[in-house]
Write an enzyme that holds these catalytic residues in place. Sequence first.
Site, PDB file in Angstrom:
ATOM      1  N   SER A 695       0.806  -1.218   0.000  1.00  0.00           N
ATOM      2  CA  SER A 695       0.000   0.000   0.000  1.00  0.00           C
ATOM      3  C   SER A 695       0.837   1.266   0.000  1.00  0.00           C
ATOM      4  CB  SER A 695      -0.955  -0.006   1.201  1.00  0.00           C
ATOM      5  OG  SER A 695      -0.232   0.206   2.380  1.00  0.00           O
ATOM      6  N   LYS A 738      -6.405   3.748   8.927  1.00  0.00           N
ATOM      7  CA  LYS A 738      -5.530   4.723   8.284  1.00  0.00           C
ATOM      8  C   LYS A 738      -6.136   6.116   8.332  1.00  0.00           C
ATOM      9  CE  LYS A 738      -3.214   1.464   5.229  1.00  0.00           C
ATOM     10  NZ  LYS A 738      -3.180   0.893   3.885  1.00  0.00           N
TER      11      LYS A 738
END
Length: 811
Positions: A695, A738
């Site tokens: 990611s 996140k």
Amino acid sequence: MTEKSKGEKRFEIDEDLTQVEVPELLPVLPLRGIVIFPGYIYPFLVSRPASLKLIEDVGQASRIIALAAQKNPEEEVPAPEGLYPRGTAVRILRMLRYPDQSIRVLVQGLARIELKNFTQREPYFIAHVDRLHDVTQPADKEVAALHDHLVSQFSKFVSLVPYLPDELQALAIQVKEPGRLTDMVASYMKIAIEEAQDLLATLDVRQRLEKLIAILSREIELLELGHKIQSQVQTELNKNQREYYLRQQLKAIQKELGESDSRSSEIEELENKVEEAKMPPEVRKVADKELDRLKMIPPESAEHTVVRTYLDWLVTLPWGLSTQDNLDVKHAREVLDEDHFDLDKIKERILEFLAVRKLKNDTKGPILCFVGPPGTGKTSLGRSIARAMGRKFVRLSLGGIRDEAEIRGHRRTYIGSLPGRIIQGLRNAGSNNPLFILDEVDKLGADFRGDPASALLEVLDPEQNNTFSDHYLDVPFDLSKVLFLTTANMLDPIPPALRDRMEVLELPGYTEEEKVQIAHRHLIPKQLAENGLGDVKIEFASEAIREVIGNYTREAGLRNLEREIARICRKVARAITEGEAAPERIGPEDVQRFLGPPRFFSEVAERTHEAGVATGLAWTPNGGDIMFIESTRMPGQKGLTLTGSLGDVMKESAQAAMSYVRSRAERLGISADFFDKSDIHVHVPAGAIPKDGPSGGVTIAASLASLLSGRPVRSDLAMTGEITLRGKVLPVGGIKEKVLAARRAGIKTIILPRRNERDLEDIPPEVRKELEMHFVDTVDEVLQFALLDNVAKPEEMKPPARSPSAGTALN
Ligand code: ADP
């Protein structure tokens, strides 16, 4: 008259009886139950009137009379026909009159006789008698052999009969004449009257020998059999006696040492406990056996402690103790709401779980696993469920357990061994159906000391755990009533076999607003009470809590927030004890006074003002976090260095990012041959923490593009997303964590893969309101959005004037 045997039996061997004169007419005394052989000296008591008269008439010693056995010993006054015709002529050796008129006579057998015609019947019998003589063949070898055999058999007989003196064996050897030998041997044996009479009546010596040997052999056999039985009984008896004797001695010794009382009361106490422990039968058997063993072992020996400790474990385990379940779903809801703010989805699931239990009333079902960063309430949820159900609560942290024996115990052969943690937990709970929370299943290790996960598997498997066997206990314990829950920070490290058994419920972390609420409702009242401020009215301003959250903690959960609140409470408590008035309100301006200077501040702006640094979003076991990716370039040739404990996947995505940037160099306004003259270094702090995953792709690409184009990345921006070589952005996981982490770090805008758009549903509206989300499909979009034009507005797609590598704005 009677003939009870009294005292010693003797046999006359020296006198040559054949020479003794036997008169033809003799008074006859009937005998009951006995036959007198020639040579035999025998005492008996005379009491029947007729016999007394006879003895009195005979008058004196050394007179000879005839004795004949009665055919029926019961007859009081026998007729002459009631006597056996063959009898014995005896000499009266002594007479002794007793005060009751009875007379004791001692007689010696002289010769076999045959009673002929009776000349007198009253008051006693007188009869003509014939003296009988033994019939023998001279030098008959068989008789000699039978004679020897009789001697040896008799000798054996004497040795088997305890009351016969051993001298008889020597005596038998001295008797040379076979006929006399039979008389002697027969005299010392207890032979039935018929057989004895037969021996007396048999004149043929050889026949007499054979008959006697037959009788003797039979007797010996019986005696030997008796001995055998006796000795068997004896050995049994001896063993028991020996044990009994030793135990008595032990008791005596213990008494001397002053131990016996405490010892026996110790054992008694244990016995009572065993009785009360409601053990299953097979366990009870083991306990009883160990109790018996304990009684035998001296208290000083090490073994004693081992057995004692083992029994202590057995008696204190809750074999039959259960608590009553409260499966009232409404009540459970109240308890859960009371203890925990929000977490609605999870609470719903827990209530469903209870409802199913209520209807199905069995314990089989998935094991719930709470997954999330530390401090998000996983353990305290477990505690709450226990409270709602009215169960005891046990917590076992599996973090760092590498040894199977920690779960299952050590065998008792190890000194100081103990049961495993499961059994220990149950003992502490004191019931066999507690709620047992297994914390940090993801931290379970495995190495040469065995695989704790497989032991755990057995614990959690409803098919097997009703006979869970702990190595130490060595008897099965039924775990099927225990309600197991597990917690973990991450799912990945959990062994798949274990993961399959679990139903995962995620607790991803809280937003600032949620934290403020939780602090108000739960953490502050709890900490005030714990620090003795329960009665003092202190109000924490929400702004103050925000201050603490923003500047003193950086976490997804609530651990540090709770800790800081506790610190404030302690400081207040101390101030009060020192005489100050309690503050009514704690405002944001007070926070620094209590907690010192802020520990965290937003470093994002500071870090990213240079070209080559981009802010990424990472998922970590502690929730989400922001992550800086730095690139730098130096003269060299096509070197790409990647540092910061990057895993393979992350390295590959860095290479992909590099390739993408190179392929787009021209569009980015980067000189196409930059790589031929440069080495590029990409670093991801903090260097000590391992990082992996795809990611970071967009962030690395942004960092490289920024470096090479000389355009810094926007400072309030963070991003996440995987990239392909063709420049597509793919979705990634952990969006909620996140996003929350970005917000904690003071980020205002986030770039997310378009296909992650629907994950935003999980994110509380107030967070969504505050953050600007920018969804992208391609890396080009990312760069266009992220890179600032801080160089003098360059012309599109043209190399900047400043340096060959400085890029132009991306179109
Ligand atoms: P974990 O087990 O997830 O590491 P804990 O259960 O130890 O976290 O929780 C840490 C603290 O935060 C506890 O005092 C707990 O009561 C509190 N807490 C966590 N989540 C909530 C919540 N939703 N509502 C109220 N208190 C919470």
